[in-house]
Design a protein around this motif. Sequence first.
Motif, mmCIF file in Angstrom:
data_model
loop_
_atom_site.group_PDB
_atom_site.id
_atom_site.type_symbol
_atom_site.label_atom_id
_atom_site.label_comp_id
_atom_site.label_asym_id
_atom_site.label_seq_id
_atom_site.Cartn_x
_atom_site.Cartn_y
_atom_site.Cartn_z
ATOM 1 N N GLU A 183 2.479 -2.408 -29.177
ATOM 2 C CA GLU A 183 2.761 -1.027 -29.566
ATOM 3 C C GLU A 183 3.249 -0.932 -31.004
ATOM 4 O OE1 GLU A 183 5.835 0.606 -27.005
ATOM 5 O OE2 GLU A 183 6.867 -1.300 -26.868
ATOM 6 N N GLY A 204 0.599 -0.038 -25.798
ATOM 7 C CA GLY A 204 1.424 1.166 -25.707
ATOM 8 C C GLY A 204 0.979 2.131 -26.798
ATOM 9 N N THR A 205 0.064 3.001 -26.435
ATOM 10 C CA THR A 205 -0.521 3.878 -27.473
ATOM 11 C C THR A 205 0.457 4.927 -27.990
ATOM 12 O OG1 THR A 205 -1.471 5.181 -25.679
ATOM 13 C CG2 THR A 205 -2.922 3.608 -26.788
ATOM 14 N N ASP A 207 3.655 4.561 -28.873
ATOM 15 C CA ASP A 207 4.299 4.024 -30.069
ATOM 16 C C ASP A 207 3.281 3.500 -31.079
ATOM 17 O OD1 ASP A 207 7.138 4.418 -29.940
ATOM 18 O OD2 ASP A 207 7.135 3.108 -28.184
ATOM 19 N N LEU A 208 2.174 2.955 -30.590
ATOM 20 C CA LEU A 208 1.167 2.445 -31.529
ATOM 21 C C LEU A 208 0.651 3.568 -32.441
ATOM 22 C CD1 LEU A 208 -0.301 -0.163 -32.369
ATOM 23 C CD2 LEU A 208 -2.171 0.490 -30.839
ATOM 24 N N GLY A 255 0.032 3.326 -22.379
ATOM 25 C CA GLY A 255 0.384 4.554 -23.103
ATOM 26 C C GLY A 255 -0.392 5.724 -22.510
#
Length: 325
Positions: A183, A204-205, A207-208, A255
Motif C-alpha cells: 500500500e 491496499g488500494t 493507501d496506495l 482495498g
Amino acid sequence: KVEKLRKLKDLPAVTPDGKKVMLVANIGTPKDVKSALANGAEGVGLFRTEFLYMDRTTLPTEEEQFEAYKEVAEKMEGRPVTIRTLDIGGDKELPYLNMQKEMNPFLGYRAIRLCLDRKDIFKTQLRALLRASAYGNIHIMYPMISSITDVRRANAVLNEVKAELDKEGIKYDKNVKVGIMVEIPSAAITADILAKEVDFFSIGTNDLCQYTLAVDRMDEHVKDYYQPFNPAILRLIKLVIDAAHKEGKFAAMCGEMAGDPLATVILLGLGLDEFSMSSTSIPTIKDIIRNTEYEKAKEIVEKVLNMAEAEEIQKMMEDIIKNID
Ligand code: PEP
Ligand code: MG
C-alpha cells in the motif's frame, strides 16, 4: 436481481473458461463473520484488528486478542483468515499511547513502524495470533510495509515469539503464512524483492492511491485526484501481481477497488488471485466473474494499459459492465 445474486452464494467464482479466483471478506470484528458466510465468502482476506484497541483506555490483553482471533478462525471452519497486525496512527489515534502530534500523521509514526518501535505491543499481538493459529487457517499480515527491512524486522520479532512459545510448549501453526499489505509505492516498486521473502501480497488500494497520487483519501476538495483507474495505479498493480507470480506467491487485493464492479474485469485480466471486499459486494463481483471470459479480460487489460487517462478507462469499463446483467 437480488434473488439471482442470492443463488450465487454457493457457486464458485470461476469464469466461463475456467479461471477460478477467491472472493473473500473484509471484516472489522468477529461479529462480521456471519455476513461474510451469508454472502458466500471463501475466507477472510482482511481482518482489521484496530477494534480491539479503540474506544478504551488501556491496551487489550493477549487473552482478549486470542479469544477474538480464535473465534474468527473457528467460525470460518478452516477457510483462510488473514489477520492484519495493528494499523493504528494516521487518522486512528489511541489516546492512551500518548502519541505525539505530527504534521503529517499519514506519513508518520503508524502501523508497522509503531509496532517495531513498541515491541511490547507487537509481541503481545503476535503471541495471540500464533496461539489462535492452532484453531484454524490463520495468515498473518503486516500493514504499511515500505521496504524489505520492515519485513525482516517484523519477522525477527515473530521468530522471537515463536521461540518463546516453543519453550513454553504452547502449540501454534508452524507453517503459518506471513504476508504484507502493498500500500506504499516503494513496496509496489520493489515487489520483486519483497516477493522472495513473504508468502503473499495484499494490495491496499486505499493507501496506495493516496500515496502514489499524493491525494488525501479523506479530503473532499481533492477527490477528483483520487483515481484508482489512473494508469500509475494500474501499472503498480500489474507490477505487484507479476512479481508475486514470478515467485510462485499469491496476489490479493483488500482495498476498496477489489469490490468495485468497474475494476473487476481489469483485476481479473491482470491475474489477481484473491479479491477481498465488504461482504455485501461479493455476490455482485461473483456475478461479473462468472460472466466474463478470462481470455477476454486479458484482451481488455491490454487495451487499458495503453490508455492515458483514468476517466477514459473508467468510461470504457462502464460500457463493458453494462453488457453484463
Ligand atoms: C488500504 O489501504 O487499501 C487498506 C485496505 O487498508 P485501510 O483501508 O485499513 O488503510
Ligand atoms: Mg491501508
